[in-house]
Design a protein around this motif. Sequence first.
Motif, PDB file in Angstrom:
ATOM      1  N   ASP A  21       0.842  -1.189   0.000  1.00 15.16           N
ATOM      2  CA  ASP A  21       0.000   0.000   0.000  1.00 15.16           C
ATOM      3  C   ASP A  21       0.881   1.243   0.000  1.00 15.16           C
ATOM      4  O   ASP A  21       1.699   1.438   0.909  1.00 15.16           O
ATOM      5  CB  ASP A  21      -0.911   0.003   1.231  1.00 15.16           C
ATOM      6  CG  ASP A  21      -1.854  -1.192   1.248  1.00 15.16           C
ATOM      7  OD1 ASP A  21      -2.484  -1.435   0.201  1.00 15.16           O
ATOM      8  OD2 ASP A  21      -1.933  -1.879   2.277  1.00 15.16           O
TER       9      ASP A  21
ATOM     10  N   LYS B 267       4.229  -3.511 -10.460  1.00  9.56           N
ATOM     11  CA  LYS B 267       4.004  -2.071 -10.332  1.00  9.56           C
ATOM     12  C   LYS B 267       4.819  -1.465  -9.191  1.00  9.56           C
ATOM     13  O   LYS B 267       5.237  -0.310  -9.270  1.00  9.56           O
ATOM     14  CB  LYS B 267       2.515  -1.799 -10.133  1.00  9.56           C
ATOM     15  CG  LYS B 267       1.685  -2.057 -11.392  1.00  9.56           C
ATOM     16  CD  LYS B 267       0.230  -1.664 -11.209  1.00  9.56           C
ATOM     17  CE  LYS B 267      -0.546  -1.861 -12.512  1.00  9.56           C
ATOM     18  NZ  LYS B 267      -1.983  -1.482 -12.366  1.00  9.56           N
TER      19      LYS B 267
ATOM     20  N   ASN C 246       1.684  11.428 -11.243  1.00  7.91           N
ATOM     21  CA  ASN C 246       1.633  10.466 -12.334  1.00  7.91           C
ATOM     22  C   ASN C 246       3.048  10.127 -12.811  1.00  7.91           C
ATOM     23  O   ASN C 246       3.917  11.003 -12.872  1.00  7.91           O
ATOM     24  CB  ASN C 246       0.831  11.025 -13.513  1.00  7.91           C
ATOM     25  CG  ASN C 246      -0.636  11.180 -13.179  1.00  7.91           C
ATOM     26  OD1 ASN C 246      -1.136  10.583 -12.227  1.00  7.91           O
ATOM     27  ND2 ASN C 246      -1.339  11.983 -13.969  1.00  7.91           N
TER      28      ASN C 246
ATOM     29  N   TYR D 224       7.369   1.578  -9.485  1.00  2.25           N
ATOM     30  CA  TYR D 224       7.282   2.719  -8.578  1.00  2.25           C
ATOM     31  C   TYR D 224       8.642   3.118  -8.024  1.00  2.25           C
ATOM     32  O   TYR D 224       8.995   4.300  -7.973  1.00  2.25           O
ATOM     33  CB  TYR D 224       6.317   2.362  -7.443  1.00  2.25           C
ATOM     34  CG  TYR D 224       6.012   3.460  -6.460  1.00  2.25           C
ATOM     35  CD1 TYR D 224       5.507   4.687  -6.880  1.00  2.25           C
ATOM     36  CD2 TYR D 224       6.197   3.248  -5.087  1.00  2.25           C
ATOM     37  CE1 TYR D 224       5.205   5.682  -5.965  1.00  2.25           C
ATOM     38  CE2 TYR D 224       5.885   4.236  -4.172  1.00  2.25           C
ATOM     39  CZ  TYR D 224       5.393   5.455  -4.616  1.00  2.25           C
ATOM     40  OH  TYR D 224       5.097   6.445  -3.706  1.00  2.25           O
TER      41      TYR D 224
ATOM     42  N   ASN E 105       1.216   5.637  -1.504  1.00  4.75           N
ATOM     43  CA  ASN E 105       0.519   6.829  -1.990  1.00  4.75           C
ATOM     44  C   ASN E 105       1.381   7.449  -3.089  1.00  4.75           C
ATOM     45  O   ASN E 105       2.366   8.122  -2.810  1.00  4.75           O
ATOM     46  CB  ASN E 105       0.299   7.830  -0.858  1.00  4.75           C
ATOM     47  CG  ASN E 105      -0.479   9.057  -1.308  1.00  4.75           C
ATOM     48  OD1 ASN E 105      -1.127   9.036  -2.357  1.00  4.75           O
ATOM     49  ND2 ASN E 105      -0.419  10.124  -0.533  1.00  4.75           N
TER      50      ASN E 105
ATOM     51  N   LEU F  27       1.787   4.793 -13.894  1.00  2.00           N
ATOM     52  CA  LEU F  27       1.133   4.884 -12.592  1.00  2.00           C
ATOM     53  C   LEU F  27       0.419   6.218 -12.461  1.00  2.00           C
ATOM     54  O   LEU F  27       0.922   7.255 -12.917  1.00  2.00           O
ATOM     55  CB  LEU F  27       2.167   4.754 -11.477  1.00  2.00           C
ATOM     56  CG  LEU F  27       2.967   3.437 -11.434  1.00  2.00           C
ATOM     57  CD1 LEU F  27       4.102   3.535 -10.426  1.00  2.00           C
ATOM     58  CD2 LEU F  27       2.049   2.268 -11.091  1.00  2.00           C
ATOM     59  N   THR F  28      -0.737   6.191 -11.850  1.00  2.00           N
ATOM     60  CA  THR F  28      -1.492   7.414 -11.616  1.00  2.00           C
ATOM     61  C   THR F  28      -1.388   7.814 -10.151  1.00  2.00           C
ATOM     62  O   THR F  28      -1.222   6.961  -9.270  1.00  2.00           O
ATOM     63  CB  THR F  28      -2.973   7.236 -11.989  1.00  2.00           C
ATOM     64  OG1 THR F  28      -3.515   6.128 -11.248  1.00  2.00           O
ATOM     65  CG2 THR F  28      -3.119   6.960 -13.474  1.00  2.00           C
TER      66      THR F  28
ATOM     67  N   GLY G 236      -2.141   8.950  -6.339  1.00  2.00           N
ATOM     68  CA  GLY G 236      -3.158   8.608  -5.366  1.00  2.00           C
ATOM     69  C   GLY G 236      -2.824   7.352  -4.576  1.00  2.00           C
ATOM     70  O   GLY G 236      -1.958   6.567  -4.971  1.00  2.00           O
ATOM     71  N   PRO G 237      -3.508   7.147  -3.423  1.00  2.00           N
ATOM     72  CA  PRO G 237      -3.303   5.948  -2.606  1.00  2.00           C
ATOM     73  C   PRO G 237      -3.760   4.704  -3.361  1.00  2.00           C
ATOM     74  O   PRO G 237      -4.815   4.723  -4.005  1.00  2.00           O
ATOM     75  CB  PRO G 237      -4.179   6.200  -1.372  1.00  2.00           C
ATOM     76  CG  PRO G 237      -4.441   7.680  -1.376  1.00  2.00           C
ATOM     77  CD  PRO G 237      -4.465   8.077  -2.816  1.00  2.00           C
ATOM     78  N   GLN G 238      -2.994   3.630  -3.286  1.00  2.00           N
ATOM     79  CA  GLN G 238      -3.349   2.406  -4.001  1.00  2.00           C
ATOM     80  C   GLN G 238      -2.485   1.239  -3.541  1.00  2.00           C
ATOM     81  O   GLN G 238      -1.460   1.429  -2.890  1.00  2.00           O
ATOM     82  CB  GLN G 238      -3.184   2.604  -5.509  1.00  2.00           C
ATOM     83  CG  GLN G 238      -1.806   3.064  -5.933  1.00  2.00           C
ATOM     84  CD  GLN G 238      -1.817   3.720  -7.302  1.00  2.00           C
ATOM     85  OE1 GLN G 238      -1.774   3.033  -8.319  1.00  2.00           O
ATOM     86  NE2 GLN G 238      -1.895   5.057  -7.336  1.00  2.00           N
ATOM     87  N   LYS G 239      -2.929   0.040  -3.917  1.00  5.13           N
ATOM     88  CA  LYS G 239      -2.146  -1.166  -3.654  1.00  5.13           C
ATOM     89  C   LYS G 239      -1.468  -1.578  -4.947  1.00  5.13           C
ATOM     90  O   LYS G 239      -2.098  -1.686  -5.994  1.00  5.13           O
ATOM     91  CB  LYS G 239      -3.041  -2.292  -3.151  1.00  5.13           C
ATOM     92  CG  LYS G 239      -2.300  -3.604  -2.936  1.00  5.13           C
ATOM     93  CD  LYS G 239      -3.194  -4.666  -2.323  1.00  5.13           C
ATOM     94  CE  LYS G 239      -3.450  -4.383  -0.866  1.00  5.13           C
ATOM     95  NZ  LYS G 239      -4.183  -5.478  -0.187  1.00  5.13           N
ATOM     96  N   LEU G 240      -0.147  -1.822  -4.869  1.00  4.95           N
ATOM     97  CA  LEU G 240       0.628  -2.188  -6.048  1.00  4.95           C
ATOM     98  C   LEU G 240       1.096  -3.636  -5.948  1.00  4.95           C
ATOM     99  O   LEU G 240       1.537  -4.075  -4.889  1.00  4.95           O
ATOM    100  CB  LEU G 240       1.857  -1.283  -6.183  1.00  4.95           C
ATOM    101  CG  LEU G 240       1.612   0.235  -6.247  1.00  4.95           C
ATOM    102  CD1 LEU G 240       2.946   0.968  -6.390  1.00  4.95           C
ATOM    103  CD2 LEU G 240       0.678   0.583  -7.402  1.00  4.95           C
TER     104      LEU G 240
END
Length: 367
Positions: free
Chosen positions: A200, A231, A206, A235, A202, A220-221, A223-227
């Motif tokens: 997880d 990915k 982009n 990152y 943030n 990648l865009t 915002g908070p997300q699970k990679l």
Amino acid sequence: MNPTHTNLPPRAKSGGKGKKKPVPKKKSTWKSFFKFVLVVVLVAILAAAGVTGYLYLKGTEIIEKSGIDKPVAPGQSAKEKPITVLLLGTDHRPETGTYLTDVVMVATMHPDTNTSTLVSLPRDTLIELDGYKASKLNAYYPRFKAAYTAAEKKEPGSGIPAEEEMKVMMSKYLGVNIDYVTVIDFQGFRDVVDTFGGVDVNVQYNMCYRDTADGTDINLTAGPQKLDGKKALDYVRYRKTSDNCSPKTKGSSDFERNARQSEVLHSLLDKMKSLGGVAKVGSALDAVSDNMTTDFEQEQIRNLIATYYDMGKNDVNFMPVTGNWKSPYVYISSSELDAARQALQDELAGKHNAGTEETDADSEPAQ
């Protein structure tokens, strides 16, 4: 090319001093310490996370799988003498077959003080060293591997393993005798992340970069997300944008990349500490061992865990050596390099130095 250990300082003797009082440091040292420990031995992190009982059997299996099955020479135990380790993170993955070293670090550790000094060098550092063709730092490991492979095929080559060549070269460059080397590749990183069900994070902005030559496709865009593993690797690797991205995204500095690496590793640690994570520890260790090369003896890995498992953030002096970027090289600051060399030698002598304050400014701009 057959480099030899020349002009190296004599190994400092153990100072016999007690553990020094921790000195508060900046968060960046803690970030880099996590990265260091994960690369050297994931077992140590898991032990510190309180799952030593579970790891007792499984950890032994992985140590036997990862380390060399030979005894540690008398008087060379990490429990009783300081050691120096070269840490290499390569871009190797199945789709490319390359071995460029994106991460190059040298760590010294002293058992009496339970402290460490960790020096990192930019991947694009220009190396000008007697006996070696001038080149970027990250190009030597694949060059050495190619020479060793050629010798195995009875073609002109060095006949010396690339890992040993790197130890010799970096010993000469930094003025300390490097005892061990550990290499981990991108596939190992991806496998560990996937084992724990992703991380997880943030994403601050982009990120888009595409390179058909090596199959890189970062998109990648913010915002908070699970990679997932792929990915998450995108990152932490993201460095620059490309013209085939629309809209074009901004590039990333080394400082920002280090911060992202820390963010991902912290997320991994949280997963490891969770009940569900403990059940997956064995698989994570397998993932690392399958994608790691090291010349540590099995016994020495156990010595390291027993001696340094409780090393804290205030016990690590992280020294990132910077310089000026002038395409295609980073020209290292001679004063910073001299200070890093001295700090490594001091650590070996049992004189741990408190880290210097780091700034947010980067000497090397995004490329």
